[in-house]
Write a protein that holds these residues in place. Structure first.
Motif, mmCIF file in Angstrom:
data_model
loop_
_atom_site.group_PDB
_atom_site.id
_atom_site.type_symbol
_atom_site.label_atom_id
_atom_site.label_comp_id
_atom_site.label_asym_id
_atom_site.label_seq_id
_atom_site.Cartn_x
_atom_site.Cartn_y
_atom_site.Cartn_z
ATOM 1 N N GLY A 286 0.637 -22.380 6.410
ATOM 2 C CA GLY A 286 0.316 -23.628 7.113
ATOM 3 C C GLY A 286 0.006 -23.433 8.584
ATOM 4 N N ALA A 287 0.129 -22.216 9.112
ATOM 5 C CA ALA A 287 -0.099 -21.973 10.544
ATOM 6 C C ALA A 287 -1.569 -21.613 10.771
ATOM 7 N N PRO A 288 -2.091 -21.902 11.974
ATOM 8 C CA PRO A 288 -3.460 -21.456 12.277
ATOM 9 C C PRO A 288 -3.503 -19.933 12.243
ATOM 10 N N LEU A 289 -4.545 -19.373 11.628
ATOM 11 C CA LEU A 289 -4.630 -17.907 11.492
ATOM 12 C C LEU A 289 -5.233 -17.303 12.761
ATOM 13 N N THR A 290 -4.457 -17.326 13.832
ATOM 14 C CA THR A 290 -4.907 -16.684 15.070
ATOM 15 C C THR A 290 -4.506 -15.209 15.033
ATOM 16 N N GLU A 291 -5.166 -14.410 15.872
ATOM 17 C CA GLU A 291 -4.834 -12.981 15.925
ATOM 18 C C GLU A 291 -3.367 -12.798 16.312
ATOM 19 N N HIS A 292 -2.918 -13.624 17.264
ATOM 20 C CA HIS A 292 -1.535 -13.544 17.730
ATOM 21 C C HIS A 292 -0.559 -13.819 16.572
ATOM 22 N N ALA A 293 -0.889 -14.855 15.777
ATOM 23 C CA ALA A 293 0.014 -15.225 14.671
ATOM 24 C C ALA A 293 0.055 -14.126 13.608
ATOM 25 N N VAL A 294 -1.097 -13.574 13.269
ATOM 26 C CA VAL A 294 -1.146 -12.544 12.219
ATOM 27 C C VAL A 294 -0.419 -11.286 12.695
ATOM 28 N N PHE A 317 2.662 6.743 11.958
ATOM 29 C CA PHE A 317 1.370 6.168 12.363
ATOM 30 C C PHE A 317 0.963 4.991 11.478
ATOM 31 N N LYS A 318 1.574 4.913 10.286
ATOM 32 C CA LYS A 318 1.160 3.845 9.363
ATOM 33 C C LYS A 318 1.582 2.451 9.853
ATOM 34 N N ILE A 319 2.639 2.389 10.667
ATOM 35 C CA ILE A 319 3.113 1.057 11.090
ATOM 36 C C ILE A 319 2.048 0.344 11.943
ATOM 37 N N PRO A 320 1.592 0.943 13.057
ATOM 38 C CA PRO A 320 0.518 0.250 13.793
ATOM 39 C C PRO A 320 -0.786 0.173 13.009
ATOM 40 N N LEU A 321 -1.023 1.160 12.143
ATOM 41 C CA LEU A 321 -2.274 1.154 11.365
ATOM 42 C C LEU A 321 -2.309 -0.031 10.395
ATOM 43 N N VAL A 322 -1.186 -0.278 9.726
ATOM 44 C CA VAL A 322 -1.131 -1.426 8.812
ATOM 45 C C VAL A 322 -1.378 -2.716 9.588
ATOM 46 N N GLN A 323 -0.706 -2.822 10.729
ATOM 47 C CA GLN A 323 -0.812 -4.055 11.511
ATOM 48 C C GLN A 323 -2.275 -4.293 11.935
ATOM 49 N N ARG A 324 -2.912 -3.241 12.440
ATOM 50 C CA ARG A 324 -4.308 -3.371 12.888
ATOM 51 C C ARG A 324 -5.243 -3.667 11.708
ATOM 52 N N THR A 325 -4.950 -3.048 10.571
ATOM 53 C CA THR A 325 -5.835 -3.231 9.419
ATOM 54 C C THR A 325 -5.727 -4.660 8.881
ATOM 55 N N VAL A 326 -4.524 -5.204 8.881
ATOM 56 C CA VAL A 326 -4.365 -6.593 8.434
ATOM 57 C C VAL A 326 -5.099 -7.527 9.395
ATOM 58 N N VAL A 327 -4.907 -7.324 10.696
ATOM 59 C CA VAL A 327 -5.566 -8.198 11.689
ATOM 60 C C VAL A 327 -7.082 -8.128 11.510
ATOM 61 N N ALA A 328 -7.622 -6.919 11.340
ATOM 62 C CA ALA A 328 -9.079 -6.772 11.202
ATOM 63 C C ALA A 328 -9.577 -7.448 9.921
ATOM 64 N N THR A 329 -8.807 -7.326 8.842
ATOM 65 C CA THR A 329 -9.224 -7.925 7.570
ATOM 66 C C THR A 329 -9.226 -9.443 7.673
ATOM 67 N N VAL A 330 -8.159 -9.995 8.242
ATOM 68 C CA VAL A 330 -8.066 -11.454 8.356
ATOM 69 C C VAL A 330 -9.108 -11.955 9.358
ATOM 70 N N ARG A 331 -9.373 -11.148 10.392
ATOM 71 C CA ARG A 331 -10.369 -11.571 11.391
ATOM 72 C C ARG A 331 -11.725 -11.789 10.706
ATOM 73 N N ASP A 332 -12.109 -10.868 9.855
ATOM 74 C CA ASP A 332 -13.396 -10.997 9.170
ATOM 75 C C ASP A 332 -13.427 -12.199 8.242
ATOM 76 N N LEU A 333 -12.257 -12.557 7.698
ATOM 77 C CA LEU A 333 -12.206 -13.615 6.700
ATOM 78 C C LEU A 333 -12.044 -14.997 7.279
ATOM 79 N N ALA A 334 -11.081 -15.111 8.200
ATOM 80 C CA ALA A 334 -10.603 -16.449 8.473
ATOM 81 C C ALA A 334 -9.993 -16.678 9.830
ATOM 82 N N LEU A 335 -10.064 -15.674 10.695
ATOM 83 C CA LEU A 335 -9.296 -15.815 11.928
ATOM 84 C C LEU A 335 -9.805 -16.972 12.791
ATOM 85 N N GLU A 336 -8.851 -17.765 13.306
ATOM 86 C CA GLU A 336 -9.225 -18.848 14.219
ATOM 87 C C GLU A 336 -9.078 -18.363 15.639
ATOM 88 N N ALA A 337 -9.855 -18.931 16.534
ATOM 89 C CA ALA A 337 -9.899 -18.430 17.922
ATOM 90 C C ALA A 337 -8.534 -18.493 18.586
#
Ligand SMILES: Cc1cc2nc3c(=O)[nH]c(=O)nc-3n(C[C@H](O)[C@H](O)[C@H](O)COP(=O)(O)OP(=O)(O)OC[C@H]3O[C@@H](n4cnc5c(N)ncnc54)[C@H](O)[C@@H]3O)c2cc1C
Length: 337
Positions: A286-294, A317-337
């Motif tokens: 239910g939250a806006p999908l901002t980069e900060h929120a994700v 290295f996988k911890i920051p990599l997972v985080q960045r990969t999720v943000v990038a994936t959601v950004r392409d799909l649905a990220l709100e400004a």
């Protein structure tokens, strides 16, 4: 290779009966994983039961708007299916990111999710491995851990001699997409048919790392259902690996935004099973999908991570990599400004 018998039963019932009554029997789908293991000595069955021609090789529309995929449908056929490409792009993308064209022509819908870990110690019969030989120990701990798990493990540097220790990851790309799609697995066993929600198909090592899934010996996957998604739903798969093709995931993300205020996230390359990021999903509901929120939701999800040290520098290295990969994936799909 250890000699074995080969059977091609007439139907599913006979195949299930044959395997259920012979402890040393295994099913054969496309054979792209099992045959490697026969050659390596990782699998040493008495009897190989060929099921490739027994289950459906069709993708059919369901009345509710979903799709049913027969277990014999190949990975290539499924990735090319127009309905899958249009309605479930996460699945088509995951399939096409895996293996090679030749392998995808052979690999089946039943066999792909049941492929076994690519842990090098599991595949090397000269090393101790609780998954291959229960109770023998885990050579991966403190070894080369770059490809190993950070979530759902027994801890940082768990006891390598303990029978429950296993830090292997599940290798299938398709399975990560199916976990995010909340697919349903049709299973035929000696006691009849049952349905297994895909996110519950694979298991953590717990007290028995030799078991990858909740399936009992003799249970056959006959089909997998994709539940319907609303017309405006979006989905995507992103895979990070050492080479651009023909390599397993270091980390992967399947994201589904069904359009009802929810987001579903599944992670590959981080655990013994496709990892549904339930904590992050809950925070983002239910939250806006901002980069900060994700980013914040993934930080919360990854507080449970236990990176393994290793002779190759480990897998922190996988911890920051997972985080960045999720943000990038959601950004392409649905990220709100
Ligand atoms: C070089 C190489 C690179 C690869 N790269 C990737 C990659 O990047 N990403 C990826 O996801 N995969 C990759 N793979 C793995 C490949 O996708 C799998 O080998 C394939 O999907 C397995 O499907 P199969 O039908 O050939 O299974 P099989 O090898 O026939 O069987 C696999 C397992 O499933 C069981 N089984 C088969 N069918 C059924 C059924 N219907 N019900 C119950 N049990 C069954 C078998 O007993 C066996 O234990 C790669 C493989 C190779 C060889």
């Amino acid at each position: 290779m250890k000699p074995f018998s080969y059977a091609r039963p007439a139907d599913v019932a006979e195949a299930v009966r044959t395997v259920a009554t012979e402890p040393g029997a295994v099913f054969l789908g496309g054979g792209t994983n099992l045959v490697d293991h026969l050659k390596l000595g990782v699998a040493r069955p008495e009897l190989v039961v060929d099921v490739r021609r027994l289950t459906s090789r069709a993708v059919v529309d369901l009345e509710d708007g979903g799709l049913r995929i027969g277990a014999a449908v190949t990975n290539a056929e499924l990735a090319a299916d127009r309905r899958v490409r249009e309605r479930y792009p996460v699945l088509a993308q995951a399939l096409l990111s895996g293996a090679t064209g030749q392998l995808r022509n052979m690999a089946t819908t039943g066999g792909n999710p049941l492929q076994r870990t690519r842990c090098v110690y599991f595949q090397d019969v000269t090393t101790a491995c609780n998954k291959r030989e229960p109770g023998s120990g885990c050579t991966a701990v403190g070894g080369s851990t770059r490809n190993h798990a950070i979530l759902g493990t027994p801890g940082v540097l768990p006891d390598p001699t303990a029978a429950e220790t296993c830090i292997a990851t599940h290798p299938s790309d398709m399975a990560v997409a199916l976990a995010a799609l909340d697919a349903l697995v049709h299973v035929q066993g000696p006691a009849g048919e049952r349905l297994v929600p895909f996110p519950e198909l694979h298991r953590l090592p717990d007290d028995d790392p030799s078991r990858d899934t909740v399936l009992e010996h003799g249970e056959l996957i006959t089909a997998i259902d994709l539940p319907p998604l609303a017309a405006g739903a979006r989905s995507a798969y992103r895979k990070v690996r050492d080479r651009a093709s023909y390599a397993f995931a270091l980390v992967s993300v399947a994201a589904v935004v069904p359009g009802d205020g929810e987001i579903r996230l599944a992670l590959g390359g981080v655990a013994h099973k496709p990892w549904r990021a339930r904590r992050a999903e809950e925070i983002l509901r239910g939250a806006p999908l901002t980069e900060h929120a994700v980013r914040g939701a993934m930080e919360a999800e990854l507080t449970a991570a236990q990176p393994q040290p290793g002779v190759d520098g480990g897998n922190g290295f996988k911890i920051p990599l997972v985080q960045r990969t999720v943000v990038a994936t959601v950004r392409d799909l649905a990220l709100e400004a």
